[in-house]
Each structure stands twice: as structure tokens, then as C-alpha cells.
Design an enzyme around this catalytic site. Structure first.
Site, PDB file in Angstrom:
ATOM      1  N   CYS A  57      -2.628   1.676  -1.851  1.00 10.14           N
ATOM      2  CA  CYS A  57      -2.291   0.215  -2.736  1.00 10.14           C
ATOM      3  C   CYS A  57      -1.705  -0.942  -1.949  1.00 10.14           C
ATOM      4  O   CYS A  57      -2.467  -1.856  -1.872  1.00 10.14           O
ATOM      5  CB  CYS A  57      -1.240   0.607  -3.736  1.00 10.14           C
ATOM      6  N   ASP A  96      -6.366  -0.467  -8.552  1.00  8.50           N
ATOM      7  CA  ASP A  96      -6.036  -0.761  -7.243  1.00  8.50           C
ATOM      8  C   ASP A  96      -6.472  -0.073  -6.034  1.00  8.50           C
ATOM      9  O   ASP A  96      -6.270  -0.366  -4.903  1.00  8.50           O
ATOM     10  CB  ASP A  96      -4.453  -0.998  -7.081  1.00  8.50           C
TER      11      ASP A  96
END
Length: 604
Positions: free
Chosen positions: A71, A233
Site C-alpha cells: 500500500c 490499492d
């Protein structure tokens, strides 16, 4: 004359107001840690009716990729429109500064009159510019607080599908573990089957949360004025997906809906599938293009929607640096058929122990099965050292099992993609080749992007040395030994690392001299080479122990990564490891985490 001037000004103001109101709202709905595990992407086990319906009315991108399989570095790409290896922001949860000219892109929207909101994850992997970027950034942030008629850019993060959702097994499941189709690299342990089923449950809940956000937009009467992005993500989430350079870690779902009044801003029609290569690098330019804001020249991506669309790129690039407390480095190139991966630290196994990853019961079950000798070759590879290069035909081999890098039939594609990777890292002035122990010190004085362009970064020689070091080719031994005395400490680091990768015992005397190098990162790399070649374990352990006294947390972390390999020989370093482990950690003090892992592993 005055009346005419007032009339002109009023006309300009009215026109500006109409123009501002006519600009599209942009809504980003971001799920966490899932690859293309949706019905609309062909996953028959997934229960995602709302996203599937949304895809049928939108543009579904089949070749969308995060730039990193985790992420924080990926979100750094999203917020800056730049590659983290060019900024020095590739390592997980680091906070190295970026140059002043690099702005978090919502700032440009805000300056153009947009109301910008983020609910709620940031994780930008650098110094935070949120005050300039967002009107609101919290778990209460909403576009509903804007002024009447004001256009908005809003982000909502759905964390129900985050990796942490697998840390505690749930007793009751909607998806049957016995019906899960496991990828060929996972053995059918009860824990793996359960975690896969539990994760499909989490995706089902994410799908419901997605629907609520769309319903809310409809209830506000904004659906016809809002362009909606849905994406994840990074890939995920079970071991060998998130954090890893395969399709499972980098391939993400991306579905974008443009209402009828904005449909002309896309080349594709709603309800169709696009095979265009898209990465997170392109998202910031695309939002600015959709909102008719000039894309800054420093952004490295290209808009794929709106008035400033750029031609489709030939390749999608990806990267991996340090993941939490474990050091690694890889780069990747993807076209529409192949994925190429260059592993610069191939001596490090894929499945390096990560405290956070191992919280999922499935990971330990996989490791235990490997230690018990119960796995086939495909399932065992995760626990073994990496090849220098990997090449996969993603059409024929979507799980990236069959490495074609040594197959003569694919030599031309291997050479083509290898060249693309070489050109990419050079064009970026990729600072990821600098060990983080040295990066940390440079970043105290200057942004790493600026350092790479200062004339002090000897990129060509460093990359050439890293290529030799990671190639597993013994023909490079003599040159690597020669480069142990190079004036540049980064070259010396890669030379010592290459001798460790080759396990070349002929360099004993030169490596022993390197134990006194002025740069700690070089001393640690030399100690690793001496230890793994069994040529001077005592000297290696002394050097590794001494570097634990450093004030630099990444010197300590680099040393702990090597000490983790030394088994009972680690005894002289345990006292200092305990001192590190006993510190009160901040959220991401990875040297403390690594020290605690080392002690727990030894039962100390």
C-alpha cells in the site's frame, strides 16, 4: 464606460460559475488488498453483484496495475504522479522528503475550486502535505460539506478487505472452504482453504459497502455529474500476492463510470472492456485531465481519460523495496502478454519471515508443510532463493508458475524486457540501488530525487555492479573483488553483496579488509559474504554485532537481517539485540520488530 465594465465582469463571473459547476465531480472508491477477485473479472467463486453490475455499465480495465505490491509505496505513486524509486520513497513506510516542486495532486484541484475530501487512509510514504491537499481528511470526511454548487473530489477507502481481516479466523463462513479453488502454488492445508474462504467473505462485504456509497451518491442527486473510479490499492491478500511481484500482487481491478454528459472524455464506451495498460502513475494526470486542469510537467505518468490523454505506454513498470522489517529489491516490466521480474537480491528467499504477514494462520501452515517435505516443486519455490530473472506468459500462466527465463524459445522476449527494465531504472535515476542505511543519511541533507541529479550519484557504475552482483554468474567474481575498493561505497556494497550471492570463498582476504570499511552497509555486506562462505564466521559475527550499536536504524536493520540467518552463531549479538528489542517502538520501528523476531525465533 463603468456600466460596460461592470457588465463584462458580471458576465465573466457568471460564466466562471457555470464553468465550475459544469466540471465533473470525481469519486474514488478504493478497496484494500485485493487483486481481480470479482465476478466481472471472471472469478466464478466471488460474490460481488454490485461491482459486477457497475462494471456492466462502465469501462472495465483488464490491464491495470499498482506500481508496488503493497500500500504505502503505491499510495505515494497515486498522490504524487511519480515513481517512488525516482523519489526515494519505495521502501515500506518510510518518510523521506520529496522536492518542493512535488505536490500532492488534490492540491491542484483545490486551487481550481474543488472541494477535496479523504475518508480516511493516507499512508503516503513521505512527509505529509495533507493540509494543502485536502479540505477534509478523516473518517468523517464527506463531499456533503462543500459549498452549494462546488465540484468535489472525494476518496473513500474500504478497509474491510485489508490483510488484517485474516488475522483472526471466523467460525461461520459464507463461502465453503472445501469449494475454494486454490492457486497451484498453495497446498490444500485446512488453514489455507479457510483463509481463502474467509477472504471471499470479506470481498462480499466490500461489495456491499461499495453499493452503499453509490446509493448515497444517487440519493444526493449527484450520480449524473460524478465520474466514479473503483480500484484496489494493490493485489492480495494471501501469501505470495500482496508484497510480491506477481500478477497476484500487482494486477488490480479498475472500473470507471462516466455519466452520459462526460462520456466524450473517454475513447471507450460505457459497458465495454479496455485492454490499455494503466498504472497508478497515470491516475493523478487523468484526474487533472478530466477536470481540465493542466497536468504538471514533472508528473511521470500519462492521462488515459479527459482532454489531455496521452498515447498508451508500451510497458507497465513495478518495483519492490524493503517490506516492513525485511530487505529486498526487485523491478518488473509488464506488457500485454508477459511479465518480466529482475531480482537484485536473489539470495533472499521469497518467503522471508514478516511478523505482520505471519499473523494469518495460512502462512505458518504453508511453511510447516514445506518443512515437513509435503509440497510439490511449485508449492516449494516460495521458501527457496530466487532466480536473478523471471519471465512469465501471463495469458497461458496467470498464476506465474512457469519461469521461462531460461527457455531458448523466449530469449527474444527476455532480452526485450530486460532492456526495457534497464532503460527504465536509468531514466528514473533509480535511487533504490542505494542501500537504505546510506539513503537514510543522504535524506537528512537533501531530497533523494535531488541527490540523484546532483552529480554525486554514480548511477551507471552502480547499476552495472548490481547487475553483476545479482546475476549469479561466477565469471563476474574477479571484477566484483576489484570493486570492493571502489571510491563509491554503493559500488562497494554491491560488490560485497555479489560475492555473498555467489558464495565465493576466494575473496576471503579482500572481504576481511572490507570489515573495516568506513561505510557500515559495506561492512555488513562483507560480513554476510564471509559468513555464508564459511571463510571467517568469527570476523563476520564481530562486525555484525558492532553495527548493532549504530545510531542509524537501517544499519541496525540490515545487520539484524543477516543475523537472522546465523542460527546459534548469533549468541555474541544477543545482548545488543535485546537492548534494541526492549525499546518502546513507534509505529514502524522495523529494527525493533526485527530484533524481537530474532529473539522469539531463538526462544530468547
Amino acid at each position: 464606460m463603468k456600466k460596460q465594465l461592470v457588465a463584462i465582469l458580471l458576465t465573466i463571473l457568471v460564466f466562471s460559475k457555470i464553468n465550475a459547476q459544469d466540471r465533473p465531480n470525481i469519486l474514488w472508491i478504493v478497496s484494500e488488498d485485493n487483486t481481480t477477485m470479482l465476478g466481472s473479472y471472471g472469478d466464478k467463486f466471488a460474490t460481488t453483484p454490485n461491482l459486477d453490475k457497475f462494471a456492466s455499465q462502465s469501462i472495465r480495465y483488464k490491464n491495470a496495475f499498482s506500481t508496488a505490491p503493497v500500500c504505502a509505496p503505491s499510495r505515494n505513486t497515486l498522490i504524487t504522479g511519480m515513481y517512488p524509486p525516482s523519489l526515494g520513497t519505495e521502501h515500506m513506510r518510510s518518510s523521506y522528503p520529496v522536492p518542493d516542486f512535488v505536490k500532492f495532486f488534490p492540491r491542484y484541484l483545490r486551487e481550481a475550486g474543488y472541494y477535496t475530501t479523504n475518508n480516511a487512509k493516507k499512508d503516503y510514504n513521505t512527509d505529509d502535505q495533507s493540509e494543502d491537499a485536502w479540505d477534509e481528511s478523516s473518517n468523517k470526511a464527506t463531499y456533503k460539506n462543500r459549498k452549494p454548487g462546488q465540484p468535489f473530489f472525494a476518496v473513500f477507502n474500504l478497509n474491510v478487505s485489508h490483510e488484517s481481516s485474516l488475522h483472526e479466523p471466523v467460525a461461520s463462513l459464507q463461502h465453503d472452504p472445501e469449494k475454494v479453488v486454490l492457486p497451484p502454488y498453495h497446498p490444500a492445508t485446512p488453514e489455507l482453504k479457510h483463509d481463502w474462504a474467509q477472504y471471499y467473505d470479506k470481498l462480499e462485504e466490500m461489495d456491499r459497502q461499495f453499493a452503499k456509497l453509490l446509493e448515497e451518491l444517487e440519493d444526493e442527486g449527484l450520480a449524473e455529474n460524478t465520474i466514479v473510479f473503483y480500484y484496489a490499492d494493490n493485489g492480495g491478500v494471501l501469501a505470495r500476492s500482496k508484497r510480491f511481484m506477481y500478477e497476484s500482487g500487482l494486477h488490480v481491478p479498475l472500473i470507471i463510470h462516466l455519466p452520459a454528459k462526460y462520456a466524450h472524455l473517454a475513447k471507450e464506451k460505457q459497458g465495454t472492456t479496455s485492454d490499455r495498460l494503466v498504472t497508478f502513475l497515470d491516475f493523478a494526470p487523468t484526474v487533472l485531465s478530466l477536470t481540465d486542469i493542466k497536468v504538471p510537467g514533472y508528473m511521470q505518468g500519462g492521462a488515459f481519460l479527459g482532454k489531455q490523454q496521452r498515447p498508451e505506454p508500451q510497458y507497465a513498470y513495478g518495483f519492490r523495496g524493503r517490506m516492513d522489517e525485511r530487505i529486498d529489491m526487485s523491478r518488473s516490466v509488464r506488457d500485454k502478454k508477459y511479465r518480466y521480474i529482475r531480482n537484485y537480491l536473489p539470495n533472499k528467499i521469497y518467503g522471508q519471515y514478516l511478523e505482520y504477514l505471519w499473523r494469518a494462520p495460512s502462512v505458518k501452515s504453508w511453511e510447516d508443510a514445506y518443512k515437513a517435505g509435503k509440497l510439490n516443486a511449485d508449492q516449494s519455490k516460495f521458501w527457496e532463493p530466487k532466480p536473478a530473472e523471471e519471465l512469465f506468459d501471463v495469458e497461458a500462466d496467470p498464476h506465474n508458475i512457469r519461469n521461462l527465463a531460461e527457455d531458448p524459445k523466449y530469449k527474444s522476449d527476455l532480452l526485450r524486457l530486460r532492456k526495457a527494465n534497464d532503460q527504465w531504472v536509468r531514466s528514473l535515476k533509480d535511487v533504490g540501488f542505494i542501500p537504505e542505511a546510506i539513503l537514510f543519511e543522504i535524506a537528512k541533507k537533501t531530497p533523494l530525487y535531488d541527490y540523484a541529479r546532483s552529480g554525486q550519484y554514480h548511477l551507471e557504475k552502480i547499476i552495472a555492479t548490481a547487475d553483476m552482483a545479482s546475476s549469479r554468474n561466477g565469471a563476474h567474481s574477479k571484477e566484483l573483488i576489484k570493486r570492493l575498493t571502489d571510491p563509491d561505497p554503493v559500488v562497494r556494497y554491491w560488490a560485497a553483496t555479489g560475492l555473498a550471492i555467489l558464495k565465493d570463498g576466494s575473496a576471503k582476504e579482500q572481504l576481511k579488509k572490507s570489515l573495516n570499511d568506513s561505510e557500515p552497509a559495506v561492512r555488513i555486506a562483507a560480513a554476510e559474504a564471509l559468513y555464508v562462505t564459511n571463510t571467517d564466521k568469527s570476523g563476520a559475527m564481530t562486525a555484525l554485532t558492532e553495527t548493532l550499536k549504530s545510531d542509524n536504524p537501517y544499519v541496525r536493520l540490515q545487520s539484524l537481517n543477516i543475523l537472522d540467518l546465523t542460527g546459534k552463531d548469533v549468541e555474541p549479538a544477543l545482548g545488543l539485540a535485546r537492548k534494541i528489542a526492549d525499546q518502546k517502538p513507534e509505529m514502524f520501528d522495523y529494527d525493533i520488530r526485527a530484533a524481537r523476531v530474532l529473539l522469539e525465533k531463538l526462544g530468547k
